[in-house]
Design an enzyme around this catalytic site. Sequence first.
Site, short mmCIF file in Angstrom:
data_model
loop_
_atom_site.label_atom_id
_atom_site.label_comp_id
_atom_site.label_asym_id
_atom_site.label_seq_id
_atom_site.Cartn_x
_atom_site.Cartn_y
_atom_site.Cartn_z
N LYS A 54 -5.49 -3.38 8.19
CA LYS A 54 -4.37 -4.30 7.91
C LYS A 54 -3.51 -3.91 9.15
CE LYS A 54 -4.90 -5.37 3.10
NZ LYS A 54 -4.16 -4.91 1.70
N GLN A 98 -0.03 -1.30 -1.14
CA GLN A 98 -1.39 -1.42 -1.30
C GLN A 98 -1.95 -1.09 -3.04
OE1 GLN A 98 -3.79 -2.64 0.73
NE2 GLN A 98 -5.54 -2.01 -0.58
N ASP A 121 1.88 -10.80 -0.05
CA ASP A 121 0.58 -10.67 -0.92
C ASP A 121 0.76 -11.75 -1.92
OD1 ASP A 121 -1.31 -8.82 -0.67
OD2 ASP A 121 -0.10 -7.11 -1.35
N1 GUN Z 1 -5.79 -3.95 -3.04
C1 GUN Z 1 -6.83 -4.63 -3.27
N2 GUN Z 1 -6.87 -5.86 -2.59
C2 GUN Z 1 -5.25 -5.94 -2.52
C3 GUN Z 1 -4.58 -7.02 -1.78
O1 GUN Z 1 -4.87 -8.01 -1.51
N3 GUN Z 1 -3.11 -6.54 -1.58
C4 GUN Z 1 -2.81 -5.27 -2.24
N4 GUN Z 1 -1.37 -4.96 -2.01
N5 GUN Z 1 -3.57 -4.37 -2.70
C5 GUN Z 1 -4.93 -4.75 -2.65
#
Ligand code: GUN
Length: 287
Positions: A54, A98, A121
């Site tokens: 990311k 995350q 998100d």
């Molecule tokens: N963990 C697995 N997928 C995601 C996501 O799309 N966003 C976040 N914040 N954590 C995750």
Amino acid sequence: MSATIISGKELSGLIREKISKETEELSAQFGKRPGLAVIQVGENPASTIYVNNKKKACEQVGFQSFGYSLPESASEKELLDLIDQLNKDDRVHGILCQLPLPKHMDEFSVICAIAPEKDVDGFHPVNKGLLSIGRDCLVSCTPKGCIELLKYANVDICGKNCVVIGRSNIVGKPVASLMLHENATVTVVHSRTKNIKDICKQADILIVAIGKQGFVTRDFVKEGAVIIDVGINRCEDGKVRGDVDFDDVVDIASAITPVPGGVGPMTITMLLQNTLEAFTRIEKGRK
Ligand code: GUN
């Protein structure tokens, strides 16, 4: 006949080019770049890979990325204080924490602490609520990517039967809302549904987000159906496979997303898109 392959890798590349150009123009206009803060708590190796990808993607399109790493032993209060500080930080337009979080932390409280306008998100209940009533909001990245893939493949959604397999808050429920807003007739099936196969066989568009490798075989699929495979399953042979048995269905479906190279690459691209949207909205509001 073999299905058309809907390439998320290709579409991602096109969208990222567009994001880079828009970022250049908007950064000149507002005198600052979009900023994404990425928080990781603990050292889950899969999370570390996601978080690094990311941050890398941000830098590729000209965003600033701010990484925060808290130890597994951090208290929920420490995390909430960090989020509070980022909510107030004018360099930060998107905040991503995350998941999963360590067991002693309450995910819902943490998600609720993120300012909804920085919730790239799309997990905050304000954004979830706005999505369910069809209002403008930050939409979760994976569901948003599924819709983009259908549009890229010129799939006519209006009036079609769409079956979503899986009812998670992250994918199943929001993708069902988005498909409803596109005027599909939507059915959501899940682990307690009876006759899953028969219901799936009615689908013109099948969106599979169940988290079981190879769950969907040809006996689930109507001739000519379009299949979006959200699954990412790492197998014993080291390969990544989807929730759909690709080889088994490829001659029945009219179009299908591959794994890898389908929905996966779109998720980070939609995160970039959401960050750019948050940046534009926040900075326009300041002018
Ligand atoms: N963990 C697995 N997928 C995601 C996501 O799309 N966003 C976040 N914040 N954590 C995750």
